[in-house]
Design an enzyme around this catalytic site. Structure first.
Site, PDB file in Angstrom:
ATOM      1  N   LYS A   1      -9.166   1.904  -2.349  1.00  0.00           N
ATOM      2  CA  LYS A   1      -9.489   1.431  -1.003  1.00  0.00           C
ATOM      3  C   LYS A   1     -10.844   1.976  -0.568  1.00  0.00           C
ATOM      4  O   LYS A   1     -11.074   3.187  -0.575  1.00  0.00           O
ATOM      5  CB  LYS A   1      -8.386   1.883  -0.039  1.00  0.00           C
ATOM      6  N   CYS A  61      -4.983  -2.936   3.083  1.00  0.00           N
ATOM      7  CA  CYS A  61      -4.770  -2.717   4.519  1.00  0.00           C
ATOM      8  C   CYS A  61      -6.010  -3.020   5.359  1.00  0.00           C
ATOM      9  O   CYS A  61      -6.387  -4.160   5.517  1.00  0.00           O
ATOM     10  CB  CYS A  61      -4.263  -1.292   4.756  1.00  0.00           C
ATOM     11  N   GLU A  81       0.845  -1.197   0.000  1.00  0.00           N
ATOM     12  CA  GLU A  81       0.000   0.000   0.000  1.00  0.00           C
ATOM     13  C   GLU A  81       0.885   1.253   0.000  1.00  0.00           C
ATOM     14  O   GLU A  81       1.795   1.382   0.805  1.00  0.00           O
ATOM     15  CB  GLU A  81      -0.870  -0.013   1.258  1.00  0.00           C
TER      16      GLU A  81
END
Length: 517
Positions: free
Chosen positions: A347, A398, A290
């Site tokens: 995300k 994440c 990420e």
């Protein structure tokens, strides 16, 4: 008079004993996850709270703490210990936050999430209080259904991590295979029901029924593990034409320097050299963490990494930033063999305060005064599809690893393997291991191979049974390659979602109706 005061003080201390017991039993549940990993405690750590709540109502112990307060204490003990790694964000000098404000922010985050988790247990305890007149089997059924429903409600919001199910990961892979049937809530239901049966046995000890309840709990525990064992031992097909050799680069760039010129140089050099090293090992693709390259999409084509992709012709999945109007997204990009960006995943589950400000209109100014956190990062859309030259991939960036629905939806639309891209450098060391445990659960539930690339560790490769084939060191620069296999299988959970929780709720209503009539 002194004797009377001493007696009153003694009664007060005795009245606080249930609260202390609840807190300690919650702490025991918190010890099930990293760094302590006492996963077996999950099967007994709820018993004291269950017994205290039911016996308090039965004996009309008005002088003892109310049931919701007992549940709150248990929840604070559990989530406070399990999520203590949140305090690792202090000191936030890498964001330019002074020491004392940094400590205040870290303490607030830890306290808030512990209280927030405790609130759900308090609601459960209040519901259990209303069930004390029911037959024990019905109480177990309804209490289990309510716990699962509350976890579903909690996971539908922005703050979610510590379900009861993840107490078993990565150590009890057999029971985690129940997740293939109905997701993590089925594992949670198993834990709550076993605790409930044993607790009801203790409450019935004067009637000589404790051995009966223990026998039922033992049979149920063994049966559930046998079902999981059957699923765990299912063969994993590995046709050669589905093989995909994937490499990961763990950049190990501390957050303190990540956005400074020194950090940018390390990122450019480390990920480019890592890519070239893996290409020489014959990989088909390379995954980066990420935010590996802290650049916007428009700037990526000029980076040395994409130049290397154009030269070598091996696909790369690059963590960087996308743009949406005047805001930005935390994204993963597919760079094809010609060095062109062909797909993007944004995300969708952002960390409150860390990546966006809840109720920005109300508290945005306060946060800006406390720290320079950028409030302009935005959520990705919930229905994204990530196409790659090797077929559709399932992506989790994440924090998304904690949300099983993110992975289930992508698998249901044709995802064939999991790419998990994370940073994890913000927190203390137990967090990345817990994060790895979450990814193991997602691999099992979706019956897919998983590739996990992080900034500082733990990067890993996981097979569809949750077995970790390789795991990196922590705070180390590493490259590694493994062969995974694309799979088009769809588990019962992928096809039907969490059908077990509604079933439990329906059986609970039916059970109450049968008893009433």
């Amino acid at each position: 008079m002194p004797q009377k005061l001493n007696k009153q003080q003694g009664e007060r201390l005795i009245s606080l004993l249930p609260l202390l017991i609840s807190l300690i039993s919650g702490v025991f549940m918190g010890l099930t996850v990293a760094p302590f990993n006492a996963w077996f405690l999950a099967w007994i750590a709820l018993i004291p709270l269950w017994v205290l709540v039911v016996s308090r109502k039965r004996k009309n112990k008005s002088h003892s703490p109310p049931s919701p307060l007992l549940g709150l204490a248990w929840g604070i003990g559990y989530h406070g210990v399990a999520l203590f790694w949140i305090t690792g964000i202090h000191p936030m000098d890498w964001l330019g936050v002074p020491w004392w404000p940094s400590l205040a922010i870290a303490t607030f985050c830890w306290s808030f999430i512990s209280l927030y988790g405790g609130l759900f247990v308090a609601i459960w305890a209040a519901c259990l209080t209303r069930l004390t007149e029911q037959k024990s089997w019905l109480r177990i059924l309804i209490a289990t259904a309510i716990w699962c429903a509350l976890e579903s409600l909690w996971s539908a919001g922005p703050l979610w991590w510590s379900s009861l199910a993840y107490t078993q990961s990565p150590h009890n892979l057999v029971i985690l295979h129940l997740g293939q049937i109905s997701g993590p809530n089925l594992v949670t239901a198993a834990i709550v029901s076993i605790n409930g049966i044993i607790a009801e046995g203790w409450l019935s000890r004067k009637q000589g029924l404790i051995s009966k309840y223990l026998a039922i709990a033992t049979v149920l525990l063994i049966t559930l593990h046998l079902i999981g064992f059957y699923l765990y031992n299912a063969p994993i097909a590995q046709p050669p034409d589905t093989a995909l050799k994937v490499g990961i680069v763990q950049g190990n760039i501390p957050n303190k320097i990540k956005l400074l010129p020194q950090g940018l140089r390390l990122a450019i050099t480390g990920y480019t050299e890592g890519y070239l090293t893996l290409v020489n090992q014959g990989v088909n693709a390379v995954l980066t963490p990420e935010g590996a390259l802290p650049f916007f999409q428009r700037d990526l084509p000029t980076t040395p990494l994409l130049s290397a992709v154009r030269e070598k012709g091996v696909v790369a999945w690059v963590g960087a930033f996308g743009e949406r109007g005047r805001s930005y997204t935390n994204s993963l990009f597919t760079v094809n063999s010609q060095g062109e960006i062909t797909s993007r995943y944004d995300k969708s589950k952002l960390v409150p305060l860390g990546e966006y400000i809840p109720f920005e209109e109300i508290i945005g100014g306060l946060i800006q005064r406390l720290s320079p956190l950028d409030e302009h990062q935005v959520h990705g859309l919930p229905n994204q599809i990530f196409d790659t030259p090797f077929g559709k991939a399932i992506v989790g960036i994440c924090y998304e690893s904690a949300f099983p629905e993110v992975f289930r939806r992508q698998t249901a639309t044709g995802g064939q393997f999991i790419l998990s891209s994370s940073n994890d450098a913000h927190y203390s060391s137990p967090m990345p291991f817990q994060h790895h445990a979450q990814d193991i659960m997602r691999a099992i539930e979706n019956d897919k191979w998983s590739v996990r690339a992080t900034n500082t560790g733990y990067s890993a490769f996981v097979d569809p049974h949750g077995k970790t084939l390789w795991i990196s060191g922590y705070n180390t620069y590493e490259t590694h390659a493994e062969t995974i296999y694309r799979r088009q299988t769809k588990t019962l959970y992928v096809r039907w979602g969490d059908w077990f929780t509604p079933l439990l709720l329906g059986l609970s209503v039916l059970g109450k109706f049968v008893i009433r009539n």
